[in-house]
Scaffold this motif. Structure first.
Motif, PDB file in Angstrom:
ATOM      1  N   ARG A 131      41.021   1.485  -9.134  1.00 56.54           N
ATOM      2  CA  ARG A 131      40.206   1.049 -10.274  1.00 56.54           C
ATOM      3  C   ARG A 131      38.998   1.961 -10.471  1.00 56.54           C
ATOM      4  N   GLY A 132      39.142   3.230 -10.226  1.00 52.16           N
ATOM      5  CA  GLY A 132      38.067   4.189 -10.410  1.00 52.16           C
ATOM      6  C   GLY A 132      38.552   5.577 -10.079  1.00 52.16           C
ATOM      7  N   PHE A 133      37.700   6.564 -10.279  1.00 50.62           N
ATOM      8  CA  PHE A 133      38.070   7.933  -9.954  1.00 50.62           C
ATOM      9  C   PHE A 133      38.045   8.129  -8.432  1.00 50.62           C
ATOM     10  N   PRO A 134      39.027   8.806  -7.876  1.00 49.20           N
ATOM     11  CA  PRO A 134      39.058   9.036  -6.422  1.00 49.20           C
ATOM     12  C   PRO A 134      37.801   9.772  -5.960  1.00 49.20           C
ATOM     13  N   VAL A 135      37.254   9.342  -4.848  1.00 49.27           N
ATOM     14  CA  VAL A 135      36.017   9.918  -4.328  1.00 49.27           C
ATOM     15  C   VAL A 135      36.320  11.099  -3.409  1.00 49.27           C
ATOM     16  N   VAL A 136      35.764  12.249  -3.747  1.00 47.95           N
ATOM     17  CA  VAL A 136      35.956  13.451  -2.922  1.00 47.95           C
ATOM     18  C   VAL A 136      34.602  14.066  -2.560  1.00 47.95           C
ATOM     19  N   THR A 137      33.538  13.280  -2.654  1.00 44.20           N
ATOM     20  CA  THR A 137      32.201  13.836  -2.433  1.00 44.20           C
ATOM     21  C   THR A 137      31.392  13.034  -1.426  1.00 44.20           C
ATOM     22  N   GLU A 138      30.421  13.702  -0.850  1.00 46.82           N
ATOM     23  CA  GLU A 138      29.324  13.091  -0.116  1.00 46.82           C
ATOM     24  C   GLU A 138      28.053  13.760  -0.625  1.00 46.82           C
ATOM     25  N   VAL A 139      26.909  13.132  -0.385  1.00 48.43           N
ATOM     26  CA  VAL A 139      25.654  13.737  -0.822  1.00 48.43           C
ATOM     27  C   VAL A 139      24.778  14.045   0.381  1.00 48.43           C
ATOM     28  N   CYS A 140      23.926  15.046   0.208  1.00 51.05           N
ATOM     29  CA  CYS A 140      22.979  15.441   1.248  1.00 51.05           C
ATOM     30  C   CYS A 140      21.630  15.685   0.568  1.00 51.05           C
ATOM     31  N   ALA A 141      20.683  14.792   0.815  1.00 48.50           N
ATOM     32  CA  ALA A 141      19.366  14.892   0.185  1.00 48.50           C
ATOM     33  C   ALA A 141      18.426  15.703   1.064  1.00 48.50           C
ATOM     34  N   ARG A 142      17.604  16.516   0.419  1.00 47.82           N
ATOM     35  CA  ARG A 142      16.619  17.347   1.140  1.00 47.82           C
ATOM     36  C   ARG A 142      15.223  16.793   0.920  1.00 47.82           C
ATOM     37  N   TYR A 143      14.470  16.661   2.023  1.00 51.12           N
ATOM     38  CA  TYR A 143      13.106  16.147   1.986  1.00 51.12           C
ATOM     39  C   TYR A 143      12.165  17.075   2.738  1.00 51.12           C
ATOM     40  N   SER A 144      10.903  17.040   2.357  1.00 53.23           N
ATOM     41  CA  SER A 144       9.848  17.695   3.119  1.00 53.23           C
ATOM     42  C   SER A 144       8.847  16.637   3.559  1.00 53.23           C
ATOM     43  N   ARG A 145       8.062  16.952   4.571  1.00 50.22           N
ATOM     44  CA  ARG A 145       7.042  16.016   5.047  1.00 50.22           C
ATOM     45  C   ARG A 145       5.874  16.058   4.078  1.00 50.22           C
ATOM     46  N   ARG A 146       5.534  14.912   3.485  1.00 49.37           N
ATOM     47  CA  ARG A 146       4.452  14.864   2.517  1.00 49.37           C
ATOM     48  C   ARG A 146       3.126  15.202   3.200  1.00 49.37           C
ATOM     49  N   ALA A 147       2.447  16.224   2.694  1.00 47.31           N
ATOM     50  CA  ALA A 147       1.185  16.666   3.293  1.00 47.31           C
ATOM     51  C   ALA A 147       0.018  15.904   2.682  1.00 47.31           C
ATOM     52  N   THR A 148      -0.886  15.432   3.513  1.00 50.64           N
ATOM     53  CA  THR A 148      -2.115  14.795   3.043  1.00 50.64           C
ATOM     54  C   THR A 148      -3.305  15.487   3.688  1.00 50.64           C
ATOM     55  N   PHE A 149      -4.418  15.510   2.974  1.00 48.18           N
ATOM     56  CA  PHE A 149      -5.618  16.207   3.424  1.00 48.18           C
ATOM     57  C   PHE A 149      -6.814  15.268   3.321  1.00 48.18           C
ATOM     58  N   GLU A 150      -7.722  15.422   4.246  1.00 50.13           N
ATOM     59  CA  GLU A 150      -8.924  14.583   4.233  1.00 50.13           C
ATOM     60  C   GLU A 150     -10.062  15.326   3.548  1.00 50.13           C
ATOM     61  N   SER A 151     -10.635  14.700   2.540  1.00 51.14           N
ATOM     62  CA  SER A 151     -11.755  15.302   1.827  1.00 51.14           C
ATOM     63  C   SER A 151     -13.034  15.146   2.632  1.00 51.14           C
ATOM     64  N   GLU A 152     -14.115  15.729   2.132  1.00 50.42           N
ATOM     65  CA  GLU A 152     -15.393  15.677   2.840  1.00 50.42           C
ATOM     66  C   GLU A 152     -15.882  14.236   3.008  1.00 50.42           C
ATOM     67  N   ASP A 153     -15.538  13.371   2.051  1.00 50.38           N
ATOM     68  CA  ASP A 153     -15.978  11.978   2.150  1.00 50.38           C
ATOM     69  C   ASP A 153     -14.948  11.072   2.815  1.00 50.38           C
ATOM     70  N   GLY A 154     -13.890  11.677   3.397  1.00 50.95           N
ATOM     71  CA  GLY A 154     -12.927  10.908   4.160  1.00 50.95           C
ATOM     72  C   GLY A 154     -11.732  10.397   3.386  1.00 50.95           C
ATOM     73  N   ALA A 155     -11.655  10.683   2.094  1.00 49.44           N
ATOM     74  CA  ALA A 155     -10.521  10.227   1.288  1.00 49.44           C
ATOM     75  C   ALA A 155      -9.282  11.075   1.582  1.00 49.44           C
ATOM     76  N   LEU A 156      -8.098  10.445   1.551  1.00 49.24           N
ATOM     77  CA  LEU A 156      -6.852  11.166   1.758  1.00 49.24           C
ATOM     78  C   LEU A 156      -6.304  11.630   0.414  1.00 49.24           C
ATOM     79  N   LEU A 157      -6.026  12.928   0.315  1.00 49.12           N
ATOM     80  CA  LEU A 157      -5.606  13.528  -0.941  1.00 49.12           C
ATOM     81  C   LEU A 157      -4.297  14.280  -0.773  1.00 49.12           C
ATOM     82  N   SER A 158      -3.567  14.423  -1.871  1.00 53.16           N
ATOM     83  CA  SER A 158      -2.411  15.306  -1.866  1.00 53.16           C
ATOM     84  C   SER A 158      -2.909  16.751  -1.817  1.00 53.16           C
ATOM     85  N   MET A 159      -2.007  17.682  -1.572  1.00 55.60           N
ATOM     86  CA  MET A 159      -2.403  19.081  -1.515  1.00 55.60           C
ATOM     87  C   MET A 159      -3.012  19.533  -2.839  1.00 55.60           C
TER      88      MET A 159
END
Length: 349
Positions: A131-159
């Protein structure tokens, strides 16, 4: 590649390990060993899919997110800005686990599709009942570690946010970033923009920005663009602030490669040992793209140690774990066979 042979043997005890080539194979749950492994440049995850593919794999994908959550957090804790995470699964399995990876601090970079070809299902499809198209695939997702930085006043910011806040802290107008980098307008347009066109500043440009701000900006005890708030930034240190990428022209995110058969498929008494054994060439592609010789690769769910074999061939150091003793034995034999090392059929030391 030499075929793996099997014989009566006492399987390794849980908690034991053995180094074979540049790969260290552990028997047991990977979660028990992460603290003993060196920081990874690559984490290759080919674990439960939720398809009953092997002992311990859930019948459905419903519980995968909860199952993977502690692992995702542990991977993020051990990762550096250079770490790439490759996550294999079915489409629905990956979709359900993605929120857990995101919450743990992993930044989605892209999705690859493994196309195994029509031969994967040839002769195995009943046209009257399917009841559907035959499955011939798998997926592979790529991720990186999200970098955060602390500002002079202690706030966490993206790059992106941190770069802009550090320059504004100097009291210099944004257009001066172009002068600092020796360009007409690329610095403000790429490195300090607030829109989606933001671009990671090359190391040499970051060194110029830090030096210019120090010379021309407000006097401050905290060095501009310092990664730890105390040490002046260098181009060398900044170069390690994003994942590695060794590009290969002509390779897209659709990987047309048949599922393994023949000599590469590990069998025992004519039966395959692990149903989810990946082609070695596919794993070598991932490792080559996101690491260099001497780097560390993690494979929390070893299976038949395909990642370990690839690491040995490519000059990487690999830490991997297999929870099923019989499969761990087959993985160790395969690693030894690949290296032409006489197989020790006793326990893993």
């Amino acid at each position: 590649m030499p075929r793996t042979t099997h014989s009566k043997t006492q399987h390794p005890k849980v908690g034991t390990s053995e180094q074979i080539g540049s790969t260290t194979l552990f028997c047991g749950s990977a979660g028990d060993f992460y603290e003993r492994w060196e920081a990874p440049t690559v984490i290759h995850v080919d674990g439960p899919y939720g398809v009953s593919g092997f002992p311990g794999d859930p019948h459905t994908a419903d519980g995968l997110a909860k199952w993977y959550a502690p692992h995702a957090a542990a991977w993020a804790s051990a990762a550096t800005p250079e770490t790439t995470l490759w996550f294999w699964g079915t489409e629905i399995g990956w979709a359900l686990v993605h929120p857990v990876l995101d919450q743990a601090g992993w930044e989605y970079e892209g999705l690859q599709v493994w196309d195994k070809g029509i031969a994967h299902v040839a002769g195995n499809v009943n046209s009257r009942t399917i009841r559907g198209f035959p499955v011939v695939t798998e997926v592979c997702a790529r991720y990186s570690r999200r970098a955060t930085f602390e500002s002079e006043d202690g706030a966490l910011l993206s790059m992106k946010e941190w770069l802009r806040s550090e320059w504004l802290r100097s009291g210099l107008p944004l257009y001066k970033t172009n002068e600092a980098c020796g360009v007409k307008n690329a610095a403000t347009r790429k490195y300090f923009t607030q829109d989606h066109l933001w671009y990671f500043p090359p190391p040499e440009m970051m060194a110029k920005l830090a030096a210019y701000a120090k010379t021309n900006g407000r006097l401050t005890k905290r060095p501009y663009f310092s990664l730890d708030g105390a040490t002046p930034l260098t181009a060398e240190r900044w170069a390690h602030m994003r994942t590695k990428w060794n590009h290969e022209h002509g390779v897209t995110n659709v990987w047309a490669m048949p599922a393994i058969r023949g000599a590469e498929r590990i069998k025992h008494n004519g039966k395959i040992v692990h149903t989810n054994q990946k082609p070695l060439a596919l794993i070598e592609r991932l490792i080559n793209a996101t690491s260099d010789e001497g780097d560390v690769v993690w494979d929390p769910f070893a299976g038949l140690a395909t990642t370990g074999v690839a690491a040995n061939r490519l000059g990487r150091r690999c830490y991997t774990a297999e929870i099923t003793p019989t499969v761990a034995t087959a993985a160790a034999e395969r690693l030894r066979s690949e290296l032409a090392v006489p197989t020790d059929l006793s326990e893993l030391a």
